[in-house]
Enzyme design. Structure first.
Site, PDB file in Angstrom:
ATOM      1  N   GLU A  63       0.861  -1.296   0.043  1.00 12.33           N
ATOM      2  CA  GLU A  63      -0.372  -0.317   0.519  1.00 12.33           C
ATOM      3  C   GLU A  63       0.868   0.936   0.182  1.00 12.33           C
ATOM      4  O   GLU A  63       1.986   0.897   0.482  1.00 12.33           O
ATOM      5  CB  GLU A  63      -1.068   0.270   1.153  1.00 12.33           C
ATOM      6  CG  GLU A  63      -1.468  -1.309   1.053  1.00 12.33           C
ATOM      7  CD  GLU A  63      -2.877  -1.112   1.623  1.00 12.33           C
ATOM      8  OE1 GLU A  63      -3.037  -0.711   3.182  1.00 12.33           O
ATOM      9  OE2 GLU A  63      -3.728  -1.968   2.134  1.00 12.33           O
ATOM     10  N   CYS A  72      -2.204  -4.815  -5.736  1.00 10.63           N
ATOM     11  CA  CYS A  72      -2.370  -6.233  -4.287  1.00 10.63           C
ATOM     12  C   CYS A  72      -1.266  -7.122  -5.401  1.00 10.63           C
ATOM     13  O   CYS A  72       0.068  -6.377  -5.793  1.00 10.63           O
ATOM     14  CB  CYS A  72      -3.866  -6.599  -5.390  1.00 10.63           C
ATOM     15  SG  CYS A  72      -5.408  -5.474  -5.745  1.00 10.63           S
ATOM     16  N   GLU A  74      -1.644  -9.633  -5.373  1.00 14.61           N
ATOM     17  CA  GLU A  74      -1.770 -11.437  -7.130  1.00 14.61           C
ATOM     18  C   GLU A  74      -1.342 -10.647  -7.562  1.00 14.61           C
ATOM     19  O   GLU A  74       0.151 -10.791  -8.873  1.00 14.61           O
ATOM     20  CB  GLU A  74      -3.364 -10.998  -7.295  1.00 14.61           C
ATOM     21  CG  GLU A  74      -3.762 -11.971  -6.579  1.00 14.61           C
ATOM     22  CD  GLU A  74      -4.619 -10.574  -5.209  1.00 14.61           C
ATOM     23  OE1 GLU A  74      -4.136  -9.983  -5.085  1.00 14.61           O
ATOM     24  OE2 GLU A  74      -5.932 -11.469  -5.225  1.00 14.61           O
TER      25      GLU A  74
HETATM   26  N1  THU Z   1      -6.484  -6.853  -1.868  1.00 13.55           N
HETATM   27  C1  THU Z   1      -4.998  -7.392  -2.900  1.00 13.55           C
HETATM   28  O1  THU Z   1      -3.932  -7.696  -2.695  1.00 13.55           O
HETATM   29  N2  THU Z   1      -5.729  -8.496  -3.788  1.00 13.55           N
HETATM   30  C2  THU Z   1      -7.524  -8.390  -3.940  1.00 13.55           C
HETATM   31  O2  THU Z   1      -7.518  -9.269  -4.694  1.00 13.55           O
HETATM   32  C3  THU Z   1      -7.648  -7.332  -3.293  1.00 13.55           C
HETATM   33  C4  THU Z   1      -7.272  -6.483  -2.482  1.00 13.55           C
HETATM   34  C5  THU Z   1      -5.556  -5.648  -1.420  1.00 13.55           C
HETATM   35  C6  THU Z   1      -5.435  -3.978  -1.813  1.00 13.55           C
HETATM   36  C7  THU Z   1      -5.402  -3.274  -0.932  1.00 13.55           C
HETATM   37  O3  THU Z   1      -4.185  -3.012  -0.094  1.00 13.55           O
HETATM   38  C8  THU Z   1      -6.266  -3.783   1.012  1.00 13.55           C
HETATM   39  O4  THU Z   1      -5.974  -5.237  -0.031  1.00 13.55           O
HETATM   40  C9  THU Z   1      -7.106  -3.691   0.724  1.00 13.55           C
HETATM   41  O5  THU Z   1      -7.545  -3.754  -0.436  1.00 13.55           O
END
Ligand code: THU
Length: 157
Positions: A63, A72, A74
């Site tokens: 983040e 994210c 993935e």
């Molecule tokens: N997030 C992921 O890493 N993968 C996803 O498929 C959905 C959301 C993360 C983004 C953010 O840092 C946190 O989860 C909350 O949305």
């Protein structure tokens, strides 16, 4: 005209349904999840990717105080694969998460942006890959191809 789409997936109550290789991928996703940088959402996500050469690549969500600048788990993992192993196929992607952003008894599922990227990886390598998602309550969702998670993907109709 009316059309209908069928999406195939498997749902298991526990991780006992996974084979040894898949359990190993799950362990790696859980281990990287702990170190996710998620000070804003406090929702830590871990992803592990099994490549065709047997290597496992891991990634966690990263983040940033400028929220859209984060990424994210993935995509961190898949973009690492594309950058460092452009000629290796992605065989399996395993996703886990820890945090209260979602109720722990809710099924985890990747965001739309990650699905779009996952589908393009399949198209790029001309081969589907398996997606294993382990929710916080231990339930396991399995898709045999990422495309099943985003049938009307941008760019392929
Ligand atoms: N997030 C992921 O890493 N993968 C996803 O498929 C959905 C959301 C993360 C983004 C953010 O840092 C946190 O989860 C909350 O949305």
């Amino acid at each position: 005209m009316k059309y209908q789409l069928n999406i195939n997936y498997q749902l298991f109550p526990t991780t006992d349904s996974l084979n040894e290789e898949e359990k190993g991928l799950l362990e790696k996703a859980l281990s990287v999840c702990v170190d996710a940088y998620a000070p804003y959402s406090k929702f830590k996500v871990g992803a592990s990717v099994l490549l065709g050469n047997g290597q496992v690549i891991i990634g966690s969500n990263q983040e940033n105080i400028a929220y859209p600048s984060g990424l994210c788990a993935e995509r961190v993992a898949l973009f690492h694969c594309g950058s460092n192993y452009p000629n290796e196929t992605v065989e399996v992607l395993c996703i886990v998460a820890k945090g209260n952003l979602l109720p722990v008894d809710r099924l985890l599922s990747p965001c739309g942006g990650c699905r779009q990227v996952m589908v393009e990886v399949e198209e790029r390598q001309k081969q589907p890959f398996k997606v294993i998602i382990v929710s916080q309550d231990g339930r396991v969702l399995i898709f045999e191809r990422a495309k099943d998670l985003l049938p009307f993907v941008f760019g392929s109709l």
